[in-house]
Enzyme design. Sequence first.
Site, mmCIF file in Angstrom:
data_model
loop_
_atom_site.group_PDB
_atom_site.id
_atom_site.type_symbol
_atom_site.label_atom_id
_atom_site.label_comp_id
_atom_site.label_asym_id
_atom_site.label_seq_id
_atom_site.Cartn_x
_atom_site.Cartn_y
_atom_site.Cartn_z
ATOM 1 C CD GLU A 179 3.268 -6.475 -23.196
ATOM 2 O OE1 GLU A 179 4.084 -6.982 -22.401
ATOM 3 O OE2 GLU A 179 2.764 -5.348 -23.035
ATOM 4 C CD GLU A 219 -11.586 -14.577 -7.090
ATOM 5 O OE1 GLU A 219 -11.421 -14.656 -5.867
ATOM 6 O OE2 GLU A 219 -11.247 -13.599 -7.761
#
Length: 309
Positions: free
Chosen positions: A91, A122
């Site tokens: 963004e 992960e």
Amino acid sequence: MPRNDALRRELDTLTTEAFRPELADIDRLPTAEIVALMNAEDSGVSAAVAAGLPVIADAIDAAAERMARGGRLVYAGAGTAGRLGVLDASECPPTFNTSPGQVVGLIAGGPGAMSHAVEGAEDSREMAAADLDALGVGPDDTVVGVSASGRTPYAVGAVEHARRLGALTVGLSCNAHSPLARAAEHGVEVVTGPELLTGSTRLKAGTAQKMVLNMISTVAMIRLGKTYGNLMVDLRSSNEKLRARSQRIVELATGAGPDEIEAALSAADGEVKTAILMVLAGVDAPTADRLLTTADGHLRAALQAASPA
């Protein structure tokens, strides 16, 4: 499947993983009651973030100082935490006209992990180190490890490796006394408590992480001169909505009429900050660009240079 008793014992100690027996029959409640419960749960997130504001502010100032020298802001996380980092990074270009790679989101397992879980990603500290090395992370960069549990190996490994590379490090977690916070120079622990659904950290923990990431990127950009007051003067006009917003921002900053605004934006090649300086200082586009370059992009400083007292 082999048992991992040590990991299970570790998860049992985490607030974000705690079981809430009072909600054991939530699936039997009317929908209206469930959404009311969720709304009540979320109401406490802001207070949890507020408790960490001093540490957050210090981390932002340190990161902005490095970004002003050309450094990057890099988020690193797995699962929901990684996706939130990628979202915040994605963004920044349309909102603040950041250069490519100035704000980066790394998710364990790579871009494909945004929509599909990547088995074992992960759990790899080595993958985190390799991802940072591929970016060429160095002393002017800031690496923010994001993990609700505060123990995710990818996030902890990213922070540990970033420190070895001399980068500034921030650890954002939702449990107290987390390995991630201990590994980072700035440990931000926003303790949101047990989730409505046991261990579903996309809920309160995810909301809290999004709030903190909003603060980090937004306030860093304010410090870098990407705004003028509360106006986004460095936005990129990449669609009709943003072009209309650009015109409105110039109007709010200058009070000029539509024709003058359109002429300034056209001469400034759509750059809002340049157009505002042209109107307020009465200069042409090349002069406005030169003043902004000298002021490192800070519009207030450029205006002062154009009209010294």
